[in-house]
Design a protein around this motif. Structure first.
Motif, PDB file in Angstrom:
ATOM      1  N   MET A  64       0.844  -1.210   0.000  1.00  0.00           N
ATOM      2  CA  MET A  64       0.000   0.000   0.000  1.00  0.00           C
ATOM      3  C   MET A  64       0.868   1.244   0.000  1.00  0.00           C
ATOM      4  SD  MET A  64      -3.164  -0.946   2.518  1.00  0.00           S
ATOM      5  CE  MET A  64      -3.928   0.627   2.271  1.00  0.00           C
ATOM      6  N   ARG A  65       0.385   2.262  -0.674  1.00  0.00           N
ATOM      7  CA  ARG A  65       1.086   3.536  -0.741  1.00  0.00           C
ATOM      8  C   ARG A  65       0.168   4.620  -0.222  1.00  0.00           C
ATOM      9  NH1 ARG A  65       3.204   2.807  -6.857  1.00  0.00           N
ATOM     10  NH2 ARG A  65       4.549   1.052  -6.447  1.00  0.00           N
ATOM     11  N   THR A  66       0.771   5.699   0.242  1.00  0.00           N
ATOM     12  CA  THR A  66      -0.027   6.853   0.643  1.00  0.00           C
ATOM     13  C   THR A  66      -0.120   7.811  -0.537  1.00  0.00           C
ATOM     14  OG1 THR A  66       1.909   7.992   1.504  1.00  0.00           O
ATOM     15  CG2 THR A  66       0.627   6.673   3.065  1.00  0.00           C
ATOM     16  N   LEU A  67      -1.111   8.681  -0.507  1.00  0.00           N
ATOM     17  CA  LEU A  67      -1.261   9.676  -1.565  1.00  0.00           C
ATOM     18  C   LEU A  67      -0.142  10.702  -1.477  1.00  0.00           C
ATOM     19  CD1 LEU A  67      -5.091  10.307  -1.353  1.00  0.00           C
ATOM     20  CD2 LEU A  67      -3.865   9.074  -3.118  1.00  0.00           C
ATOM     21  N   PRO A  68       0.294  11.256  -2.605  1.00  0.00           N
ATOM     22  CA  PRO A  68       1.323  12.292  -2.558  1.00  0.00           C
ATOM     23  C   PRO A  68       0.840  13.466  -1.728  1.00  0.00           C
ATOM     24  CG  PRO A  68       0.846  11.639  -4.822  1.00  0.00           C
ATOM     25  CD  PRO A  68      -0.146  10.955  -3.944  1.00  0.00           C
ATOM     26  N   CYS A 114     -12.308  22.342 -11.625  1.00  0.00           N
ATOM     27  CA  CYS A 114     -12.112  21.305 -10.598  1.00  0.00           C
ATOM     28  C   CYS A 114     -10.696  20.754 -10.650  1.00  0.00           C
ATOM     29  CB  CYS A 114     -13.128  20.179 -10.777  1.00  0.00           C
ATOM     30  SG  CYS A 114     -14.822  20.646 -10.385  1.00  0.00           S
ATOM     31  N   GLN A 115     -10.178  20.500 -11.843  1.00  0.00           N
ATOM     32  CA  GLN A 115      -8.816  19.976 -11.981  1.00  0.00           C
ATOM     33  C   GLN A 115      -7.797  20.984 -11.475  1.00  0.00           C
ATOM     34  OE1 GLN A 115      -7.827  16.784 -13.126  1.00  0.00           O
ATOM     35  NE2 GLN A 115      -5.963  17.505 -12.161  1.00  0.00           N
ATOM     36  N   THR A 116      -7.999  22.257 -11.814  1.00  0.00           N
ATOM     37  CA  THR A 116      -7.090  23.319 -11.367  1.00  0.00           C
ATOM     38  C   THR A 116      -7.051  23.371  -9.850  1.00  0.00           C
ATOM     39  OG1 THR A 116      -7.482  24.604 -13.369  1.00  0.00           O
ATOM     40  CG2 THR A 116      -6.625  25.797 -11.463  1.00  0.00           C
ATOM     41  N   GLY A 117      -8.220  23.308  -9.218  1.00  0.00           N
ATOM     42  CA  GLY A 117      -8.277  23.325  -7.763  1.00  0.00           C
ATOM     43  C   GLY A 117      -7.627  22.102  -7.142  1.00  0.00           C
ATOM     44  N   ALA A 118      -7.884  20.937  -7.703  1.00  0.00           N
ATOM     45  CA  ALA A 118      -7.285  19.705  -7.187  1.00  0.00           C
ATOM     46  C   ALA A 118      -5.765  19.742  -7.303  1.00  0.00           C
ATOM     47  CB  ALA A 118      -7.848  18.496  -7.928  1.00  0.00           C
ATOM     48  N   ASP A 119      -5.262  20.283  -8.409  1.00  0.00           N
ATOM     49  CA  ASP A 119      -3.815  20.368  -8.591  1.00  0.00           C
ATOM     50  C   ASP A 119      -3.168  21.311  -7.566  1.00  0.00           C
ATOM     51  OD1 ASP A 119      -3.888  18.633 -10.746  1.00  0.00           O
ATOM     52  OD2 ASP A 119      -3.799  20.231 -12.259  1.00  0.00           O
ATOM     53  N   ALA A 120      -3.891  22.342  -7.155  1.00  0.00           N
ATOM     54  CA  ALA A 120      -3.337  23.330  -6.219  1.00  0.00           C
ATOM     55  C   ALA A 120      -3.553  22.945  -4.754  1.00  0.00           C
ATOM     56  CB  ALA A 120      -3.979  24.692  -6.477  1.00  0.00           C
ATOM     57  N   LEU A 163      -8.280  31.082  -7.131  1.00  0.00           N
ATOM     58  CA  LEU A 163      -7.485  30.647  -8.273  1.00  0.00           C
ATOM     59  C   LEU A 163      -8.191  31.030  -9.563  1.00  0.00           C
ATOM     60  CD1 LEU A 163      -6.748  27.012  -7.045  1.00  0.00           C
ATOM     61  CD2 LEU A 163      -5.258  28.995  -6.821  1.00  0.00           C
ATOM     62  N   ASP A 164      -7.414  31.399 -10.562  1.00  0.00           N
ATOM     63  CA  ASP A 164      -7.938  31.674 -11.899  1.00  0.00           C
ATOM     64  C   ASP A 164      -7.475  30.537 -12.798  1.00  0.00           C
ATOM     65  OD1 ASP A 164      -8.570  32.532 -14.447  1.00  0.00           O
ATOM     66  OD2 ASP A 164      -7.474  34.423 -14.309  1.00  0.00           O
ATOM     67  N   PRO A 165      -8.396  29.696 -13.271  1.00  0.00           N
ATOM     68  CA  PRO A 165      -7.972  28.539 -14.045  1.00  0.00           C
ATOM     69  C   PRO A 165      -7.535  28.863 -15.465  1.00  0.00           C
ATOM     70  CG  PRO A 165     -10.347  28.628 -14.012  1.00  0.00           C
ATOM     71  CD  PRO A 165      -9.851  29.742 -13.110  1.00  0.00           C
TER      72      PRO A 165
END
Length: 112
Positions: free
Chosen positions: A18-22, A103-109, A87-89
């Motif tokens: 098992m691994r943990t999330l980054p 959503c992707q921009t927010g998840a990445d940040a 954030l401004d995507p």
């Protein structure tokens, strides 16, 4: 008993892999909890949402990210006043829709 030993060995092997999330390392007082809010023209609804989030009993630091998806109203100002990071995507890349890109921009940040 052979089946039991095989099941135990398989379970141990699965757990060992098992691994943990980054970025999921525990922060002091608990893990960071990130809330990503994709928003377009939400200046009227954000105060209630941000107030609710501020009252949450989070297990660790709470990070609120509002992704302002080309709003024509005061969404960004209201979000900042409510303590959120805005954030401004930018324009979505080919193949992406605005909300999915926000959503992707927010998840990445997000830190949590």
């Amino acid at each position: 008993t052979d089946a039991l030993l095989a099941a135990l060995a398989a379970g141990w092997w699965l757990l060992a892999g098992m691994r943990t999330l980054p970025g999921a390392a525990a922060a002091p007082g608990g893990p960071t909890v990130s809330v990503v809010v994709p928003a377009r023209d939400e200046e009227g609804t954000l105060p209630a949402l941000l107030g609710s989030l501020a009252r949450l009993d989070s297990p660790g630091p709470l990070e609120v990210l509002v992704v302002d998806d080309d709003s024509a109203d005061g969404t960004a100002s209201v979000a900042r006043a409510g303590g959120a990071r805005v954030l401004d995507p930018g324009a979505p890349p080919d193949g992406w829709t605005g909300k999915a890109w926000a959503c992707q921009t927010g998840a990445d940040a997000a830190a949590g």
